[in-house]
Design a protein around this motif. Structure first.
Motif, PDB file in Angstrom:
ATOM      1  N   PRO A   1       3.176  -1.349  -0.815  1.00 34.50           N
ATOM      2  CA  PRO A   1       1.961  -0.787  -0.208  1.00 34.50           C
ATOM      3  C   PRO A   1       1.202   0.132  -1.170  1.00 34.50           C
ATOM      4  O   PRO A   1      -0.014   0.236  -1.091  1.00 34.50           O
ATOM      5  CB  PRO A   1       2.485   0.006   0.996  1.00 34.50           C
TER       6      PRO A   1
ATOM      7  N   HIS B   1      -1.832  -1.139  -3.233  1.00 35.59           N
ATOM      8  CA  HIS B   1      -3.138  -1.375  -2.611  1.00 35.59           C
ATOM      9  C   HIS B   1      -3.993  -0.129  -2.526  1.00 35.59           C
ATOM     10  O   HIS B   1      -5.118  -0.181  -2.041  1.00 35.59           O
ATOM     11  CB  HIS B   1      -2.951  -1.974  -1.208  1.00 35.59           C
TER      12      HIS B   1
ATOM     13  N   ASN C   1      -6.954   2.136  -9.367  1.00 34.45           N
ATOM     14  CA  ASN C   1      -5.873   1.845  -8.432  1.00 34.45           C
ATOM     15  C   ASN C   1      -4.599   2.563  -8.846  1.00 34.45           C
ATOM     16  O   ASN C   1      -4.518   3.132  -9.933  1.00 34.45           O
ATOM     17  CB  ASN C   1      -5.661   0.332  -8.252  1.00 34.45           C
TER      18      ASN C   1
END
Ligand code: ZN
Ligand code: ZN
Lengths: 181, 343
Positions: free
Chosen positions: A72, A75, A84
């Motif tokens: 997770p 993302h 990111n």
């Protein structure tokens, strides 16, 4: 003043130490200073380890087995600059001011390990008020309402992340705003 | 007007300068890593326009990399007016005070880096100068500031105060007796770090070192400065003890080394950078120990020679590109012309 370690020699080194947000004053003699075991965060800087490597190392250790596709964390992306989480931990740098809101809560422990604290206590910055809105009281009230909404959203997030220190701070700030500062 | 490195300040036998750098970013632009060239140019132009209009910066000199050649940029870096990081940027601009003691760099690793220098040991003044410039700039451009994390920076290692305070120290005794390695390895626990100013790794011709705070968050600027000053004070005392020991045990050898160095500096016809720095270090220590008596010009700053003999400053002074041998000749000439006389 006598050295806090040996209580024999005159303390010649005085310093403030921060470990996990706890502040303590120390007074030691130079002999004892040379025998001191390195403090946890101190040793980080003793070795010339670049921050990027340090941060990457920490995350890699905990996530070696994680499958990136299902991870997770992979993302999480900064909505403003597009950074990111993978890139953030690889380069060890923030891409914009918003990154601190996105990645900050995820690395609170690391921040404390590096600096001994995760809360700024130094010089404060107050942006100069814009001339045309400064004396419009109506606008200020709206701003306070908006800020309370924003803080409440952050508070909810902090509680979910079990970040109780932040939560307490946010709660205080909301109370301040409700009482008209 | 004398520049900061042409004067001596408090504790100048060991301390060359006190420096404060403040890292600031502008709220609405991405930080350097995510800032494309077009936005960078836009950020530079807008910020320069804002700051050039400030009455407080009226006597500052503005520069833009568009108008500077490589020599000028390198020479500024050698004089510590701009950082190495800025020098290597394609787009950058900034402002410099008349005495070169305050410098505002735009498009560094953070959008804005404010830097101030004071001769000798006086961090209070250095911080005051930087912080005053910061107050002015902060009124003209909106900073990226966070209630919890303070001033936001590209690197986590500068967040909070965004402040890096450092002393430049001349440590020939500690370095010559091999005590420095031990001191350096212990500094981490105090949240401090020491690096060599000239040269890399263990070699440090000139024996000039910089000690600075590594942590920036959680303590106030004052607390960070007090910590640094207390530890630096210890090192200064140890350096003085080392010099006194040297004089006590080997007075003849010490005087011989200082005078020989002076002799070579005075009469050499070509000098490599490394040799010149080593000789200037010996000379500087001799001067601080009073070996040259009262006749030597009081308050002479040897450090200005250490800056003046750097390759780009020499080439800029000669106004031409110099090959290695020409550079060594120019260096010897520069020293000869600027070295104080023994009467
Ligand atoms: Zn002790
Ligand atoms: Zn971002």
């Amino acid at each position: 003043m006598l050295c806090e370690r040996c209580n024999e020699r005159e303390a010649t080194i005085h310093y403030t130490e921060l470990v996990n947000g706890v502040r303590s004053e120390h007074h030691i003699c130079s002999e004892c200073a040379s025998k001191l075991m390195p403090a946890e965060y101190g040793s980080m800087f003793g070795a010339d380890m670049p921050f990027a490597k340090f941060l990457t190392g920490l995350f890699a250790a905990g996530r070696a087995d994680a499958d990136t596709a299902d991870d997770p964390m992979a993302h999480i992306v900064c909505p403003k600059c597009g950074m990111n989480f993978e890139e953030f931990t690889r380069v060890g740098k923030f891409g914009c001011a918003e990154c601190y809101n996105v990645f900050g809560p995820l690395i609170d422990d690391n921040i404390r390990r590096i600096h001994g604290s995760n809360i700024h206590t130094g010089k404060k910055y107050a942006e100069a008020p814009l001339a045309d809105t400064a004396d419009e009281t109506g606008e200020e009230e709206i701003n306070a309402e908006e800020e309370i909404d924003l803080l409440q959203a952050k508070l909810k997030e902090a509680v979910e992340l079990e970040n109780y220190e932040d939560a307490a701070m946010l709660r205080d700030r909301i109370r301040e705003l409700r009482n008209g500062n | 007007m004398a520049r900061w490195f042409e004067n001596n300040g408090p504790d100048s036998d060991v301390v060359i300068s006190s420096r404060v750098r403040l890292a600031r970013n502008i709220r609405d632009y991405n930080f350097s890593l995510k800032l494309d060239e077009k936005s960078a140019s836009d950020m530079i132009d807008k910020t320069m326009t804002e700051l050039s209009g400030c009455a407080e910066f009226a006597d500052y000199t503005g520069y833009n990399f568009k108008d500077l050649n490589e020599y000028q940029k390198h020479a500024m870096e050698e004089r510590h007016t701009i950082s190495r990081f800025l020098m290597e940027q394609k787009y950058a601009a900034g402002l410099v005070s008349p005495e070169e003691d305050v410098s505002v760099m735009i498009n560094e690793e953070d959008h804005i880096r404010i830097q101030s220098f004071v001769s000798g040991r006086d961090m209070k003044s250095a911080y005051h100068k930087a912080s005053s410039a910061d107050d002015i700039i902060g009124r003209h451009v909106p900073y990226a500031y966070h209630e919890k994390y303070g001033y936001l920076t590209t690197c986590l290692s500068s967040v909070g105060t965004g402040m890096r305070a450092s002393y430049m120290l001349h440590l020939p005794a500690l370095s010559g007796t091999g005590q420095l390695a031990g001191i350096m390895s212990e500094l981490g626990r105090f949240g401090l770090k020491m690096t060599s100013v000239f040269g890399e790794g263990s070699s440090s011709p000139g024996d000039i070192y910089r000690i600075s705070n590594q942590t920036t968050l959680g303590l106030t600027e004052q607390e960070l400065i007090d910590n640094l000053d207390n530890i630096a004070g210890q090192i200064i005392e140890q350096e003085r003890l080392g010099r006194q020991q040297y004089m006590k045990l080997q007075q003849v050898a010490a005087e011989d080394a200082a005078y020989r160095s002076y002799g070579v500096l005075r009469y050499a016809r070509k000098l490599s950078l490394k040799d010149a720095l080593v000789l200037l270090s010996e000379f500087r220590m001799g001067l601080a120990l009073g070996m040259f008596g009262d006749n030597m010009e009081k308050g002479y700053s040897v450090y200005q020679l250490m800056i003046g003999i750097q390759p780009y400053n020499l080439q800029l002074a000669c106004n031409s590109k110099l090959e290695l041998t020409e550079l060594e000749v120019a260096r010897a000439t520069f020293i000869r012309n600027n070295l104080p006389q023994i009467v």
